[in-house]
Scaffold this motif. Structure first.
Motif, PDB file in Angstrom:
ATOM      1  N   LEU A   3       0.820  -1.207   0.000  1.00  0.00           N
ATOM      2  CA  LEU A   3       0.000   0.000   0.000  1.00  0.00           C
ATOM      3  C   LEU A   3       0.856   1.260   0.000  1.00  0.00           C
ATOM      4  CD1 LEU A   3      -2.830   1.309   0.295  1.00  0.00           C
ATOM      5  CD2 LEU A   3      -2.513   1.181   2.773  1.00  0.00           C
ATOM      6  N   PHE A   4       2.028   1.174   0.599  1.00  0.00           N
ATOM      7  CA  PHE A   4       2.832   2.370   0.775  1.00  0.00           C
ATOM      8  C   PHE A   4       3.993   2.470  -0.209  1.00  0.00           C
ATOM      9  CE2 PHE A   4       1.031   1.407   5.016  1.00  0.00           C
ATOM     10  CZ  PHE A   4       0.138   2.455   5.040  1.00  0.00           C
ATOM     11  N   SER A   5       4.067   1.552  -1.173  1.00  0.00           N
ATOM     12  CA  SER A   5       5.076   1.717  -2.221  1.00  0.00           C
ATOM     13  C   SER A   5       4.538   2.699  -3.243  1.00  0.00           C
ATOM     14  CB  SER A   5       5.392   0.384  -2.887  1.00  0.00           C
ATOM     15  OG  SER A   5       4.292  -0.066  -3.636  1.00  0.00           O
ATOM     16  N   LYS A   6       5.412   3.266  -4.069  1.00  0.00           N
ATOM     17  CA  LYS A   6       4.956   4.328  -4.951  1.00  0.00           C
ATOM     18  C   LYS A   6       4.133   3.801  -6.123  1.00  0.00           C
ATOM     19  CE  LYS A   6       9.649   4.741  -6.923  1.00  0.00           C
ATOM     20  NZ  LYS A   6      10.354   3.781  -6.115  1.00  0.00           N
ATOM     21  N   THR A   7       4.680   2.896  -6.912  1.00  0.00           N
ATOM     22  CA  THR A   7       3.929   2.376  -8.053  1.00  0.00           C
ATOM     23  C   THR A   7       4.220   0.895  -8.245  1.00  0.00           C
ATOM     24  OG1 THR A   7       5.709   3.057  -9.545  1.00  0.00           O
ATOM     25  CG2 THR A   7       3.871   4.581  -9.281  1.00  0.00           C
ATOM     26  N   GLY A   8       4.440   0.187  -7.172  1.00  0.00           N
ATOM     27  CA  GLY A   8       4.723  -1.235  -7.287  1.00  0.00           C
ATOM     28  C   GLY A   8       6.093  -1.521  -7.856  1.00  0.00           C
ATOM     29  N   GLY A   9       7.039  -0.587  -7.684  1.00  0.00           N
ATOM     30  CA  GLY A   9       8.410  -0.811  -8.133  1.00  0.00           C
ATOM     31  C   GLY A   9       8.789  -0.030  -9.371  1.00  0.00           C
ATOM     32  N   ALA A  10       7.829   0.486 -10.147  1.00  0.00           N
ATOM     33  CA  ALA A  10       8.136   1.273 -11.339  1.00  0.00           C
ATOM     34  C   ALA A  10       8.604   2.666 -10.938  1.00  0.00           C
ATOM     35  CB  ALA A  10       6.910   1.362 -12.234  1.00  0.00           C
ATOM     36  N   ALA A  11       9.403   3.288 -11.807  1.00  0.00           N
ATOM     37  CA  ALA A  11       9.905   4.631 -11.530  1.00  0.00           C
ATOM     38  C   ALA A  11       8.773   5.652 -11.627  1.00  0.00           C
ATOM     39  CB  ALA A  11      11.012   4.985 -12.509  1.00  0.00           C
ATOM     40  N   VAL A  12       8.783   6.617 -10.739  1.00  0.00           N
ATOM     41  CA  VAL A  12       7.820   7.717 -10.791  1.00  0.00           C
ATOM     42  C   VAL A  12       8.256   8.755 -11.818  1.00  0.00           C
ATOM     43  CG1 VAL A  12       6.937   9.683  -9.480  1.00  0.00           C
ATOM     44  CG2 VAL A  12       6.879   7.402  -8.480  1.00  0.00           C
ATOM     45  N   PHE A  13       9.561   8.997 -11.905  1.00  0.00           N
ATOM     46  CA  PHE A  13      10.094   9.923 -12.907  1.00  0.00           C
ATOM     47  C   PHE A  13      10.680   9.105 -14.048  1.00  0.00           C
ATOM     48  CE2 PHE A  13      10.478  12.296  -8.870  1.00  0.00           C
ATOM     49  CZ  PHE A  13       9.677  13.389  -9.176  1.00  0.00           C
ATOM     50  N   SER A  14      10.182   9.316 -15.253  1.00  0.00           N
ATOM     51  CA  SER A  14      10.660   8.566 -16.412  1.00  0.00           C
ATOM     52  C   SER A  14      12.104   8.930 -16.734  1.00  0.00           C
ATOM     53  CB  SER A  14       9.782   8.872 -17.626  1.00  0.00           C
ATOM     54  OG  SER A  14       9.966  10.225 -18.029  1.00  0.00           O
ATOM     55  N   GLU A  15      12.710   8.157 -17.599  1.00  0.00           N
ATOM     56  CA  GLU A  15      14.075   8.456 -18.033  1.00  0.00           C
ATOM     57  C   GLU A  15      14.128   9.836 -18.678  1.00  0.00           C
ATOM     58  OE1 GLU A  15      17.540   6.584 -20.976  1.00  0.00           O
ATOM     59  OE2 GLU A  15      15.733   5.427 -20.502  1.00  0.00           O
ATOM     60  N   GLU A  16      13.115  10.166 -19.463  1.00  0.00           N
ATOM     61  CA  GLU A  16      13.067  11.487 -20.103  1.00  0.00           C
ATOM     62  C   GLU A  16      12.972  12.594 -19.060  1.00  0.00           C
ATOM     63  OE1 GLU A  16      10.327  14.044 -23.276  1.00  0.00           O
ATOM     64  OE2 GLU A  16       9.773  11.992 -22.739  1.00  0.00           O
ATOM     65  N   ALA A  17      12.113  12.390 -18.027  1.00  0.00           N
ATOM     66  CA  ALA A  17      11.969  13.399 -16.982  1.00  0.00           C
ATOM     67  C   ALA A  17      13.262  13.571 -16.203  1.00  0.00           C
ATOM     68  CB  ALA A  17      10.828  13.017 -16.039  1.00  0.00           C
ATOM     69  N   ARG A  18      13.932  12.470 -15.908  1.00  0.00           N
ATOM     70  CA  ARG A  18      15.189  12.553 -15.169  1.00  0.00           C
ATOM     71  C   ARG A  18      16.261  13.273 -15.991  1.00  0.00           C
ATOM     72  NH1 ARG A  18      13.776   7.176 -14.028  1.00  0.00           N
ATOM     73  NH2 ARG A  18      15.482   6.348 -15.310  1.00  0.00           N
ATOM     74  N   ALA A  19      16.286  13.032 -17.298  1.00  0.00           N
ATOM     75  CA  ALA A  19      17.248  13.718 -18.164  1.00  0.00           C
ATOM     76  C   ALA A  19      16.957  15.220 -18.219  1.00  0.00           C
ATOM     77  CB  ALA A  19      17.211  13.117 -19.561  1.00  0.00           C
ATOM     78  N   ARG A  20      15.690  15.572 -18.283  1.00  0.00           N
ATOM     79  CA  ARG A  20      15.307  16.989 -18.311  1.00  0.00           C
ATOM     80  C   ARG A  20      15.694  17.662 -17.002  1.00  0.00           C
ATOM     81  NH1 ARG A  20      12.247  20.623 -20.925  1.00  0.00           N
ATOM     82  NH2 ARG A  20      10.966  22.075 -19.736  1.00  0.00           N
ATOM     83  N   LEU A 114      13.177  10.760  -4.071  1.00  0.00           N
ATOM     84  CA  LEU A 114      14.436  11.476  -4.219  1.00  0.00           C
ATOM     85  C   LEU A 114      15.576  10.563  -4.649  1.00  0.00           C
ATOM     86  CD1 LEU A 114      14.312  14.084  -1.318  1.00  0.00           C
ATOM     87  CD2 LEU A 114      13.982  14.451  -3.769  1.00  0.00           C
ATOM     88  N   ASP A 115      15.493   9.297  -4.313  1.00  0.00           N
ATOM     89  CA  ASP A 115      16.527   8.369  -4.768  1.00  0.00           C
ATOM     90  C   ASP A 115      16.584   8.295  -6.296  1.00  0.00           C
ATOM     91  OD1 ASP A 115      17.570   7.752  -2.318  1.00  0.00           O
ATOM     92  OD2 ASP A 115      16.498   5.854  -2.096  1.00  0.00           O
ATOM     93  N   GLU A 116      15.442   8.490  -6.952  1.00  0.00           N
ATOM     94  CA  GLU A 116      15.439   8.456  -8.412  1.00  0.00           C
ATOM     95  C   GLU A 116      16.237   9.616  -9.013  1.00  0.00           C
ATOM     96  OE1 GLU A 116      11.626   8.096 -10.218  1.00  0.00           O
ATOM     97  OE2 GLU A 116      10.917   6.553  -8.824  1.00  0.00           O
ATOM     98  N   LEU A 117      16.322  10.719  -8.273  1.00  0.00           N
ATOM     99  CA  LEU A 117      16.985  11.919  -8.787  1.00  0.00           C
ATOM    100  C   LEU A 117      18.355  12.140  -8.152  1.00  0.00           C
ATOM    101  CD1 LEU A 117      13.861  14.243  -8.604  1.00  0.00           C
ATOM    102  CD2 LEU A 117      14.748  13.086 -10.632  1.00  0.00           C
ATOM    103  N   ARG A 118      18.696  11.329  -7.181  1.00  0.00           N
ATOM    104  CA  ARG A 118      19.918  11.541  -6.405  1.00  0.00           C
ATOM    105  C   ARG A 118      21.179  11.665  -7.273  1.00  0.00           C
ATOM    106  NH1 ARG A 118      20.967  10.915  -1.070  1.00  0.00           N
ATOM    107  NH2 ARG A 118      18.908   9.987  -0.748  1.00  0.00           N
TER     108      ARG A 118
END
Length: 286
Positions: A3-20, A114-118
């Motif tokens: 219940l408390f995971s973000k999307t079942g393990g998928a990234a919230v920020f896409s590769e494109e969003a992280r690059a931007r 934040l780990d996705e953007l770290r």
């Protein structure tokens, strides 16, 4: 799915969003997309329960129909925070739950995001410090008045729409140096509004699934759309942001002696000497 995971393990920020994000961080405001969706922790009932469980100092709420510029904090509505959130469609309110990471489930969510953007963050501004998150719940048409914040900040729109109008960080036309200096020595972050400032702003319209990055101390105000809104602000500090804050405080101290100190500098300048000076003064209670 937990219940408390973000999307079942998928990234919230896409590769494109992280690059931007990486291309624009830390000084250029920009929009991103996110896949947080209608996360269970962002539901009104979950947020109301969280607000009721935290210390009184962790919630702030007032009437939503504020002017763009205010002098100090507006008075609370008198409506209990739980009811304010649960009945946001009718309470004409604006509310923020501060430091939601005090709750372990929300702390886990903040850490995952934040780990996705770290990697992109630490490559430019070094170690992430003071990770915090804030949840905003706003009635239709609500306004967050003109102000600045000391953190690096990404505002994720979860429900409803809003328009954030941002102004250039570090430009004294929009946030005078003395206001910064006062804030970093214990004053407020609210800014005086004048309509002639508006041409210098940039509007970022946000719908659910969109986000906007706000540079450190970039002045901004927010107008909510025609339906209730839920937003999540994920923030962090860097040694650079702390050094600029301390340098501004040191400038305020110097100004108290009738001096006219040079302005602090933005990233990648480090403001080391003035920051060190303020840290020494603070240590010895000056």
């Amino acid at each position: 799915m937990n219940l408390f995971s973000k999307t079942g393990g998928a990234a919230v920020f896409s590769e494109e969003a992280r690059a931007r994000f990486s291309a624009n961080y830390p000084e250029v405001p920009h929009k991103l997309t996110h896949a947080l969706g209608e996360h269970p922790l962002m539901a009104l009932e979950a947020l109301a329960a969280l607000a009721e469980s935290l210390p009184a100092g962790s919630v702030e709420y007032n009437f939503g129909n504020q002017p763009l510029g205010i002098d100090g904090k507006p008075a609370p509505t008198g409506i209990p925070i739980g009811r304010t959130i649960r009945e946001i469609e009718t309470t004409n309110s604006w509310g923020v739950i501060k430091n939601i990471e005090q709750d372990p489930d929300y702390a886990r969510l903040l850490g995952e995001l934040l780990d996705e953007l770290r990697p992109a963050i630490e490559a430019k501004t070094g170690r992430m410090m003071k990770l915090q998150a804030f949840a905003f719940v706003t009635s239709a048409g609500g306004v967050t008045p003109y102000h600045f914040d000391p953190e690096h900040n990404i505002l994720l729109q979860v429900r409803g729409t809003k328009v954030m109008t941002q102004f250039p960080a570090g430009d004294p036309r929009f946030a005078p140096d003395r206001v910064h200096e006062t804030y970093h020595t214990g004053g407020g972050r609210e800014l005086k509004w004048h309509d002639d400032l508006l041409p210098g702003g940039t509007e970022f319209a946000l719908s659910a699934g969109e986000a906007v990055y706000v540079p450190v101390m970039a002045p901004h105000f927010v107008r909510n759309g025609g339906a209730p809104s839920v937003s999540l602000s994920i923030t962090w500090r860097s040694e650079w942001s702390f050094a600029e804050a301390d340098a501004r405080a040191f400038n305020g101290w110097l100004r108290g002696f009738g001096l006219s100190p040079g302005r602090t500098k933005r990233w990648p300048a480090r403001n080391r000497i003035k920051a060190f000076g303020w840290r020494v003064l603070r240590r010895f209670g000056k």
